[in-house]
Enzyme design. Structure first.
Site, short mmCIF file in Angstrom:
data_model
loop_
_atom_site.label_atom_id
_atom_site.label_comp_id
_atom_site.label_asym_id
_atom_site.label_seq_id
_atom_site.Cartn_x
_atom_site.Cartn_y
_atom_site.Cartn_z
N HIS A 413 7.40 4.41 -10.26
CA HIS A 413 7.98 3.31 -9.48
C HIS A 413 9.24 3.73 -8.72
CE1 HIS A 413 7.91 -0.70 -8.15
NE2 HIS A 413 7.56 -1.29 -9.27
N ASP A 417 5.88 2.05 -4.44
CA ASP A 417 6.03 0.61 -4.66
C ASP A 417 4.69 0.00 -5.05
OD1 ASP A 417 8.71 0.75 -3.98
OD2 ASP A 417 8.30 0.40 -1.85
#
Length: 442
Positions: A413, A417
């Protein structure tokens, strides 16, 4: 008699120490010249240590799992006559596999039919003795004096016949086959079921078997895997997205191509999925990347070096298909077979075991419904392939049975995204569910 000290030689690559992963001798053993003494493991290779002299082992450096510094004494031998100073042996190094994210590559030959039956497990599982009407290849016969079933009926046979799977299941359940009534030429699983229902409501009479307690030291490749997984989970904020795919048309295409494959290797689902990944990744360069989080640099790779998670006897490892984007499905199928075999037998080279930019992990027909794979650091994404299953699906307002499969992607992450991952999985869907488009794109 003389004392000969065998010292751990310089294995190279700036290695300061090596781990003992296996001893092949013990104190008191007599060894011949060139006999294997121990296996030592560095970060990348397992090295076989051989004795340069014949003699009797009087001391060893430590236990499996201990680290031994380069240049320190590994084994002390008692030899006949005067022994020379410690010699550096000829090293035989076999590449071990880099520990990688969890997942497996299926066996090269994956059954075509949805009713494919996996290989018989070693113990304790229900394995049918007949598949698609074919009897089991072997039937064991055991001469046994038959007693009386709990219901009081006599079984008038002098021999008990049962397949190995039935015999194993009976042992696991604590059932005496001599007490099982059956019709036909042998006892089947249905006869065991009937016996259990008649004699205790489906519960075996004996207590469950108990395994002895044991302590297993984590060493060698298993230790490397543990360390790599711990570091990946500690340093990478994972998120996982699961998407469902209709692979009915793709499975039909695969079956058609296999019928006319000629000398080409048999196609599994994996080459098609790798092709889809390679077609989609150019539009998502942040997914085909490696993240150096110490230098704070993300390297986006133009080429797709596809990591292929593989199960070996020592644990999980990864083989790398270089420049996968330049191969067609037939070439990918051949390379998958070659690399999987080389990895399992420990013959893969160092270059074939490192440098992947994204990894695919598959359990084939045993892949479960969904999974949360662990990223193969320093990559930023890994795709897990789950099993194909027949599922009722509404298509244009009508209910149809379709072949469905889930893909699970785990991403870093810090780099990827959720929106990027979702769009990427939809791009894969457009390719996987339209095999003509998948195979015609260049």
């Amino acid at each position: 008699m003389a004392r000969y000290e065998f010292k751990l030689p310089d294995i190279g690559e700036g290695i300061a120490e090596a781990e003992i992963v296996a001893w092949h001798v013990a104190v008191g053993d007599t060894v011949a010249e060139d006999q294997q003494l121990a296996d030592m493991m560095t970060d990348k290779a397992t090295v076989e240590m051989e004795s340069p002299v014949a003699g009797k082992v009087v001391e060893i450096a430590g236990q499996v799992g201990d680290m031994v510094p380069i240049g320190s004494v590994l084994v002390v031998l008692e030899t006949e006559g005067e022994a020379a100073a410690t010699e550096v042996p000829e090293l035989k190094a076999t590449e071990t596999q880099e520990p990688v994210a969890d997942g497996l590559v299926p066996e090269p030959e994956v059954p075509e039919a949805a009713t494919a039956v996996p290989p018989a497990p070693k113990t304790g599982s229900f394995v049918p003795s007949e598949v698609e009407g074919r009897p089991s290849d072997s039937v064991q016969r055991a001469s046994t004096s038959l007693g009386t079933s709990d219901g009081g009926d006599k079984v008038h046979k002098s021999d008990v016949q049962a397949s190995p799977a039935v015999r194993q299941r009976a042992r696991d359940l604590g059932i005496d086959l001599a007490r099982v009534r059956y019709a036909g030429d042998r006892i089947r699983h249905a006869d065991l079921d009937a016996y259990l229902l008649y004699n205790g409501g489906g519960v075996a009479h004996g207590p469950a078997a108990k395994r002895a307690d044991e302590d297993v030291k984590v060493v060698g490749l298993r230790r490397k895997i543990a360390e790599n997984m711990q570091e990946a989970k500690r340093r990478i904020p994972h998120f996982t997205l699961v998407e469902e795919y209709d692979v009915t048309a793709l499975e039909e295409t695969r079956a058609m191509m296999n019928r006319d494959r000629g000398d080409n290797p048999k196609l599994t689902m994996l080459p098609f999925l790798i092709t889809a990944l390679c077609r989609a990744l150019p539009d998502f360069p942040q997914i085909n990347a490696r993240y150096d989080d110490e230098a704070n640099v993300i390297h986006r790779s133009g080429a797709v070096h596809m990591g292929m998670a593989t199960q070996t006897d020592n644990g999980l490892s990864v083989a790398v298909i270089r420049n996968a984007e330049g191969r067609d499905v037939w070439s990918l199928a051949g390379e998958i077979l070659r690399l999987a075999e080389a990895t399992r037998t420990g013959k893969a080279t160092r270059d074939e075991l490192q440098g992947s930019t994204i990894t695919i992990s598959s359990l084939g027909p045993w892949g479960g419904i969904a999974s949360t794979p662990v990223i193969n650091r320093p990559e930023v994404a890994i795709l897990a392939v789950n099993k194909v299953r027949e599922t009722p699906v509404v298509v244009d307002g009508a209910l149809e049975v379709r072949k469905m499969m889930n893909l699970s992607i785990s991403c870093d992450h810090r780099v990827v995204d959720g929106w990027d991952a979702a769009l990427f999985m939809q791009a894969l869907k457009g390719l996987i569910e339209n095999p003509l488009r998948l195979l015609s794109m260049r």
